[in-house]
Design a protein around this motif. Structure first.
Motif, short mmCIF file in Angstrom:
data_model
loop_
_atom_site.label_atom_id
_atom_site.label_comp_id
_atom_site.label_asym_id
_atom_site.label_seq_id
_atom_site.Cartn_x
_atom_site.Cartn_y
_atom_site.Cartn_z
N ARG A 1 -38.07 78.63 92.57
CA ARG A 1 -36.80 78.35 91.92
C ARG A 1 -37.01 77.93 90.47
NH1 ARG A 1 -35.74 74.58 95.75
NH2 ARG A 1 -35.94 75.70 97.66
N ALA A 2 -38.03 77.14 90.20
CA ALA A 2 -38.30 76.71 88.83
C ALA A 2 -38.67 77.91 87.96
CB ALA A 2 -39.42 75.67 88.80
N GLN A 3 -39.46 78.83 88.51
CA GLN A 3 -39.82 80.02 87.74
C GLN A 3 -38.60 80.89 87.47
OE1 GLN A 3 -42.78 81.66 90.33
NE2 GLN A 3 -44.45 80.61 89.30
N GLN A 4 -37.70 81.00 88.45
CA GLN A 4 -36.50 81.81 88.26
C GLN A 4 -35.63 81.23 87.16
OE1 GLN A 4 -34.69 81.91 92.12
NE2 GLN A 4 -35.86 83.69 92.78
N LYS A 5 -35.56 79.92 87.06
CA LYS A 5 -34.73 79.30 86.02
C LYS A 5 -35.22 79.68 84.64
CE LYS A 5 -33.09 75.34 88.62
NZ LYS A 5 -33.14 73.89 88.78
N THR A 6 -36.53 79.80 84.47
CA THR A 6 -37.07 80.13 83.16
C THR A 6 -37.05 81.63 82.90
OG1 THR A 6 -39.33 80.18 84.00
CG2 THR A 6 -38.55 78.10 83.09
N SER A 7 -36.93 82.46 83.93
CA SER A 7 -36.99 83.90 83.70
C SER A 7 -35.63 84.58 83.78
CB SER A 7 -37.95 84.54 84.71
OG SER A 7 -37.44 84.39 86.01
N MET A 8 -34.57 83.82 84.06
CA MET A 8 -33.23 84.40 84.13
C MET A 8 -32.25 83.51 83.38
SD MET A 8 -33.04 85.75 88.04
CE MET A 8 -31.56 86.69 87.73
#
Length: 120
Positions: free
Chosen positions: A31-38
């Motif tokens: 989820r943390a990675q998705q926040k930075t990539s979207m």
């Protein structure tokens, strides 16, 4: 015999607990990675919000039409880096920015509606 059953039950509970713990941590990282990539841009009241968006290379930006009338998202580059279909209310368009640069865009139906994505 009772002791063996107790130990087997305890070991089973520990194994299940460790699986849940590791799954929970993995989900948090994802989820943390998705926040930075979207990132999201909302279209409402004949405007893009935010008007200027700064994102890292590799980010996918999604535009969502929250207006009651149709809009488009079209880059001003020639050739066009991206161009959406006409989006009705609640429809979305996404584009992944793979190169650094500045990407101005507009609504081809309402050309005074403009925005910009800065990819660093």
């Amino acid at each position: 015999m009772r002791r063996s059953v107790f130990i087997a039950g305890l070991v089973g509970a520990l194994v299940l607990g460790m699986g849940v713990f590791s799954t929970g941590r993995k989900g948090s990282v994802t989820r943390a990675q998705q926040k930075t990539s979207m990132m999201e841009v909302k279209i409402d009241n004949f405007s893009f919000g935010p008007v200027t968006l700064k994102v890292p290379v590799g980010t996918t930006v999604t535009w969502t039409n929250r207006d009651d009338i149709p809009h488009t998202i079209v880059s001003t580059d020639d050739p066009k880096a991206f161009k959406s279909k006409v989006l009705d209310t609640d429809e979305k368009f996404s584009f992944a920015f793979s190169k650094a640069g500045t990407y101005p865009y507009f609504c081809s139906i309402h050309p005074k509606m403009t925005g910009k994505v800065i990819v660093q």
